[in-house]
Scaffold this motif. Structure first.
Motif, mmCIF file in Angstrom:
data_model
loop_
_atom_site.group_PDB
_atom_site.id
_atom_site.type_symbol
_atom_site.label_atom_id
_atom_site.label_comp_id
_atom_site.label_asym_id
_atom_site.label_seq_id
_atom_site.Cartn_x
_atom_site.Cartn_y
_atom_site.Cartn_z
ATOM 1 N N SER A 206 0.958 -1.243 0.018
ATOM 2 C CA SER A 206 -0.132 -0.067 -0.104
ATOM 3 C C SER A 206 0.877 1.051 0.047
ATOM 4 O O SER A 206 1.834 1.289 0.615
ATOM 5 C CB SER A 206 -0.865 0.031 1.053
ATOM 6 O OG SER A 206 -0.234 0.198 2.293
ATOM 7 N N GLY A 207 0.271 2.187 -0.584
ATOM 8 C CA GLY A 207 1.035 3.616 -0.521
ATOM 9 C C GLY A 207 2.187 3.657 -1.867
ATOM 10 O O GLY A 207 2.661 4.643 -2.012
ATOM 11 N N THR B 72 3.560 4.133 -5.250
ATOM 12 C CA THR B 72 3.091 4.720 -6.353
ATOM 13 C C THR B 72 4.092 4.412 -7.626
ATOM 14 O O THR B 72 3.486 4.582 -8.933
ATOM 15 C CB THR B 72 3.114 6.240 -6.485
ATOM 16 O OG1 THR B 72 4.473 6.757 -6.299
ATOM 17 C CG2 THR B 72 2.161 6.756 -5.389
ATOM 18 N N GLU B 73 5.203 4.091 -7.537
ATOM 19 C CA GLU B 73 6.065 3.813 -8.373
ATOM 20 C C GLU B 73 7.021 2.575 -8.346
ATOM 21 O O GLU B 73 7.470 2.427 -7.094
ATOM 22 C CB GLU B 73 7.155 5.083 -8.851
ATOM 23 C CG GLU B 73 7.811 4.718 -10.076
ATOM 24 C CD GLU B 73 8.563 6.060 -10.613
ATOM 25 O OE1 GLU B 73 9.709 5.559 -11.247
ATOM 26 O OE2 GLU B 73 8.177 7.055 -10.139
ATOM 27 N N ASN C 185 -3.803 -2.665 -6.202
ATOM 28 C CA ASN C 185 -2.779 -1.386 -5.849
ATOM 29 C C ASN C 185 -3.393 -0.208 -6.292
ATOM 30 O O ASN C 185 -2.702 0.270 -7.428
ATOM 31 C CB ASN C 185 -1.387 -1.436 -5.706
ATOM 32 C CG ASN C 185 -0.490 -0.367 -5.211
ATOM 33 O OD1 ASN C 185 -1.009 0.610 -4.923
ATOM 34 N ND2 ASN C 185 0.413 -0.936 -4.532
ATOM 35 N N ALA C 186 -4.355 0.431 -5.863
ATOM 36 C CA ALA C 186 -4.971 1.352 -6.386
ATOM 37 C C ALA C 186 -4.028 2.759 -6.708
ATOM 38 O O ALA C 186 -4.267 3.605 -7.670
ATOM 39 C CB ALA C 186 -6.145 2.064 -5.538
ATOM 40 N N GLY C 187 -3.153 2.839 -5.967
ATOM 41 C CA GLY C 187 -2.260 4.093 -6.024
ATOM 42 C C GLY C 187 -1.033 3.881 -7.147
ATOM 43 O O GLY C 187 -0.363 4.901 -7.241
ATOM 44 N N LEU D 91 1.074 4.154 -10.040
ATOM 45 C CA LEU D 91 1.090 4.855 -11.276
ATOM 46 C C LEU D 91 2.098 4.546 -12.279
ATOM 47 O O LEU D 91 1.849 4.550 -13.712
ATOM 48 C CB LEU D 91 1.549 6.466 -10.840
ATOM 49 C CG LEU D 91 0.420 7.219 -9.889
ATOM 50 C CD1 LEU D 91 1.244 8.488 -9.799
ATOM 51 C CD2 LEU D 91 -0.778 7.313 -10.450
ATOM 52 N N CYS E 110 -5.421 -1.861 -10.816
ATOM 53 C CA CYS E 110 -4.491 -0.621 -10.705
ATOM 54 C C CYS E 110 -4.975 0.290 -11.505
ATOM 55 O O CYS E 110 -4.445 0.576 -12.496
ATOM 56 C CB CYS E 110 -3.050 -0.851 -10.870
ATOM 57 S SG CYS E 110 -2.365 -2.249 -9.740
ATOM 58 N N GLU F 16 -5.399 3.374 -11.582
ATOM 59 C CA GLU F 16 -4.758 4.818 -11.742
ATOM 60 C C GLU F 16 -2.997 4.734 -12.834
ATOM 61 O O GLU F 16 -2.506 5.626 -12.800
ATOM 62 C CB GLU F 16 -4.211 5.610 -10.582
ATOM 63 C CG GLU F 16 -5.548 5.566 -9.707
ATOM 64 C CD GLU F 16 -6.402 6.911 -10.496
ATOM 65 O OE1 GLU F 16 -6.117 7.719 -10.942
ATOM 66 O OE2 GLU F 16 -7.596 6.464 -10.528
#
Length: 138
Positions: free
Chosen positions: A3-4, A6-7, A31-33, A35, A59, A61
């Motif tokens: 979680s958390g 982004t890359e 993992n929704a965040g 990117l 995912c 986003e």
């Protein structure tokens, strides 16, 4: 699950095999965040790319997966997908082909010098046979 995150850049890390990909899929699934994901330069197959594509469905986003504009492909906001000379292989081919199955905006696809392998070529041929929008593969 991470979680958390982004890359995630795991390029050129000698990742190979089903066990490694299974672990990676479990970490990134839903993992929704997330990117950006970069796995380029590893020893992964077209089948591994298919597994990753399934994991990336959760995912929403994600903007870039292994150099592919995933969000643009999902949102039908791109009409020219130029993948030539980008050092892409079977994983990227699998991600692109799977994304193009539901995309209705891409008209031109350039895969010059893409090393997709025989499975990728077979899947691309199948996609081209049924696609009503993809008219100019190079």
């Amino acid at each position: 699950r991470l979680s958390g995150l982004t890359e995630l850049d795991l390029s050129d890390n000698k990742i190979r095999g089903d066990t490694a990909v299974d672990c990676l899929v479990k970490c990134i699934a839903n993992n929704a965040g997330l990117l950006r994901l970069n796995l380029r330069g590893n020893n992964l197959t077209f089948g591994h790319g298919m597994m990753l594509f399934e994991a990336l469905k959760g995912c929403q986003e994600i903007t870039d997966a292994c150099g592919l504009p995933m969000q643009a492909l999902r949102c039908d906001s791109i009409d020219d997908l130029d993948l030539q000379h980008k050092g892409m292989g079977p994983v990227e081919a699998a991600l692109a082909i799977e994304a193009l199955k539901t995309n209705t905006s891409v008209k031109r696809l350039d895969i010059s010098f893409m090393k997709m392998g025989s499975k990728g070529a077979t899947e691309l041929r199948s996609l081209l046979n049924v696609s009503s929008t993809l008219t100019t593969p190079d």
